[in-house]
Design a protein around this motif. Structure first.
Motif, PDB file in Angstrom:
ATOM      1  N   LEU A 107       0.830  -1.202   0.000  1.00  0.00           N
ATOM      2  CA  LEU A 107       0.000   0.000   0.000  1.00  0.00           C
ATOM      3  C   LEU A 107       0.862   1.248   0.000  1.00  0.00           C
ATOM      4  O   LEU A 107       1.998   1.238   0.480  1.00  0.00           O
ATOM      5  CB  LEU A 107      -0.915   0.018   1.224  1.00  0.00           C
ATOM      6  CG  LEU A 107      -1.987  -1.077   1.308  1.00  0.00           C
ATOM      7  CD1 LEU A 107      -2.644  -1.060   2.674  1.00  0.00           C
ATOM      8  CD2 LEU A 107      -3.030  -0.909   0.218  1.00  0.00           C
ATOM      9  N   GLU A 111      -1.863   7.651   0.477  1.00  0.00           N
ATOM     10  CA  GLU A 111      -3.191   7.645  -0.141  1.00  0.00           C
ATOM     11  C   GLU A 111      -4.242   7.124   0.839  1.00  0.00           C
ATOM     12  O   GLU A 111      -3.938   6.411   1.794  1.00  0.00           O
ATOM     13  CB  GLU A 111      -3.193   6.767  -1.402  1.00  0.00           C
ATOM     14  CG  GLU A 111      -2.221   7.234  -2.472  1.00  0.00           C
ATOM     15  CD  GLU A 111      -2.635   8.549  -3.102  1.00  0.00           C
ATOM     16  OE1 GLU A 111      -3.792   8.967  -2.894  1.00  0.00           O
ATOM     17  OE2 GLU A 111      -1.809   9.170  -3.773  1.00  0.00           O
ATOM     18  N   VAL A 113      -7.206   4.707   1.860  1.00  0.00           N
ATOM     19  CA  VAL A 113      -7.601   3.352   1.479  1.00  0.00           C
ATOM     20  C   VAL A 113      -8.992   3.345   0.870  1.00  0.00           C
ATOM     21  O   VAL A 113      -9.255   2.709  -0.127  1.00  0.00           O
ATOM     22  CB  VAL A 113      -7.538   2.416   2.706  1.00  0.00           C
ATOM     23  CG1 VAL A 113      -8.078   1.036   2.345  1.00  0.00           C
ATOM     24  CG2 VAL A 113      -6.110   2.308   3.210  1.00  0.00           C
ATOM     25  N   ASN A 293      -1.866   0.731  -6.421  1.00  0.00           N
ATOM     26  CA  ASN A 293      -1.700   1.457  -5.158  1.00  0.00           C
ATOM     27  C   ASN A 293      -0.536   2.442  -5.197  1.00  0.00           C
ATOM     28  O   ASN A 293      -0.489   3.374  -4.385  1.00  0.00           O
ATOM     29  CB  ASN A 293      -1.507   0.473  -4.007  1.00  0.00           C
ATOM     30  CG  ASN A 293      -2.760  -0.336  -3.721  1.00  0.00           C
ATOM     31  OD1 ASN A 293      -3.869   0.099  -4.016  1.00  0.00           O
ATOM     32  ND2 ASN A 293      -2.583  -1.522  -3.162  1.00  0.00           N
ATOM     33  N   GLN A 301      -6.832   3.261  -2.758  1.00  0.00           N
ATOM     34  CA  GLN A 301      -6.042   2.052  -2.538  1.00  0.00           C
ATOM     35  C   GLN A 301      -6.959   0.828  -2.583  1.00  0.00           C
ATOM     36  O   GLN A 301      -8.118   0.887  -2.164  1.00  0.00           O
ATOM     37  CB  GLN A 301      -5.347   2.105  -1.175  1.00  0.00           C
ATOM     38  CG  GLN A 301      -4.423   3.313  -1.001  1.00  0.00           C
ATOM     39  CD  GLN A 301      -3.080   3.109  -1.666  1.00  0.00           C
ATOM     40  OE1 GLN A 301      -2.172   2.508  -1.100  1.00  0.00           O
ATOM     41  NE2 GLN A 301      -2.932   3.611  -2.875  1.00  0.00           N
TER      42      GLN A 301
END
Length: 356
Positions: A107, A111, A113, A293, A301
């Motif tokens: 990940l 960003e 999720v 991602n 994500q």
């Protein structure tokens, strides 16, 4: 006294090799034991079973036993029937205990999720830019194909050799071309459905859609899966990992039963009820998700994956959902394959430089 001794010797009795003097009292139990020693083999308690009545059951149980054949015995059998498999290497029985050289994060922490506000609007479809410099950024498919394990290579070549023996060279070529054409048409129809933004339940209730004959079975197969797909964010869209230097094209990014997933649509003529039956597909999905991602074109994500296996005969498709924990495990496997590919490229480059 001599006469008495002779009388006793004459009365000596032998039972099954065991000498018993006449003065020894033999109980009924002892005689019974001796009788068993000399009697014939006892009959099985199943001897009275109607074997003809249950013969089909016995045969089915015997057929369902797991084969004890190994790749070595299979290769010997195939060589006897089809000739030697020249390129195949026997698989190693030792498990792969390697770890990635660099455990790059799955990940991108900067960003979000989940970003609910991004679910409105048409799905993204970013075209590939590989044509500009095709050799510099390898695809996920190429990397996986060039890093197959010896066991995968063995079974793949074995399948190919058996198919050629059955269909011939031209027949096998036509067979693979038909599979490619059907797969391409299947993805094209799916793309039109998902890009429309209309719910599959509403669409199917209004009218019965008509599809080309080649993919009618596939579409029937996935109809129940499409009912659970919503909030489509990307269709046939390019993802690229600049740090790890690879790219790919995701089939779909959408919610499946409320969970955001990278979805990969597959076709098959044989049932694949377990995730292990899909071979490298889970690694492929994890690679796509990891690239997405870390791609600046996507402002969200994805932690989960879904592999949908559609069947030509219309049998309900198998939907293999991959949790975030499982995706992390396949992400590590992908990093190992990526390391192997990089090493291959480095070795080939060194060998080329030495020849020059």
């Amino acid at each position: 006294m001599h006469v008495a001794r002779m009388f006793i010797l004459k009365r000596v009795v032998s039972f099954g090799g065991i000498i018993v003097l006449p003065c020894t009292s033999l109980s009924a139990c002892s005689l019974s034991a001796c009788h068993r020693l000399r009697s014939t083999k006892r009959h099985s308690p199943y001897s009275s079973v109607d074997s003809e009545r249950y013969s089909s059951l016995v045969k089915s149980v015997m057929k369902s036993r797991v084969t004890s054949q190994s790749p070595e015995t299979l290769q010997a059998e195939d060589e006897h029937i089809y000739g030697p498999i020249v390129k195949a290497q026997l698989p190693s029985s030792r498990p792969d205990m390697r770890v990635p050289k660099t455990l790059h994060p799955f990940l991108h922490c900067e960003e979000t999720v989940e970003a609910e506000e991004l679910e409105s609007g048409p799905p993204a479809r970013i075209s590939s830019k590989r044509g500009q410099d095709k050799s510099s950024i390898p695809s996920v498919t190429r990397i996986l194909q060039q890093t197959l394990s010896p066991e995968q290579i063995f079974y793949l070549e074995r399948w190919k050799k058996r198919m050629i023996a059955e269909l011939g060279e031209d027949g096998f070529k036509e067979y693979t071309q038909n599979l490619f054409r059907q797969g391409k048409l299947f993805h094209s129809v799916l793309e039109d459905i998902l890009m429309s933004g209309e719910s599959w339940k509403n669409k199917s209730s209004l009218e019965t859609p008509e599809y080309p004959p080649e993919i009618q079975g596939y579409m029937k197969s996935i109809s129940h899966v499409l009912e659970d797909v919503s909030a489509v964010r990307a269709i046939e869209s390019t993802v690229q990992h600049d740090t790890l230097n690879y790219m790919g094209i995701v089939d779909c990014v959408a919610r499946y039963r409320g969970v955001l997933c990278v979805i990969d649509w597959k076709t098959s003529e044989k049932p694949k009820p377990f995730l292990s039956n899909t071979y490298d597909n889970p690694v492929q999905v994890a690679a796509y998700a990891g690239a997405l991602n870390n791609d600046g074109n996507y402002k969200y994500q994805v932690q989960n994956g879904l592999i949908v296996v559609a069947y030509k005969d219309g049998t309900p498709a198998h939907a293999h959902q991959m949790s975030s924990e499982l995706m992390l495990e396949y992400w590590k496997t992908w990093l190992l394959r990526l390391d192997e590919y990089t090493e291959q490229r480095s070795s080939a480059s060194s060998a080329f430089s030495e020849k020059r």
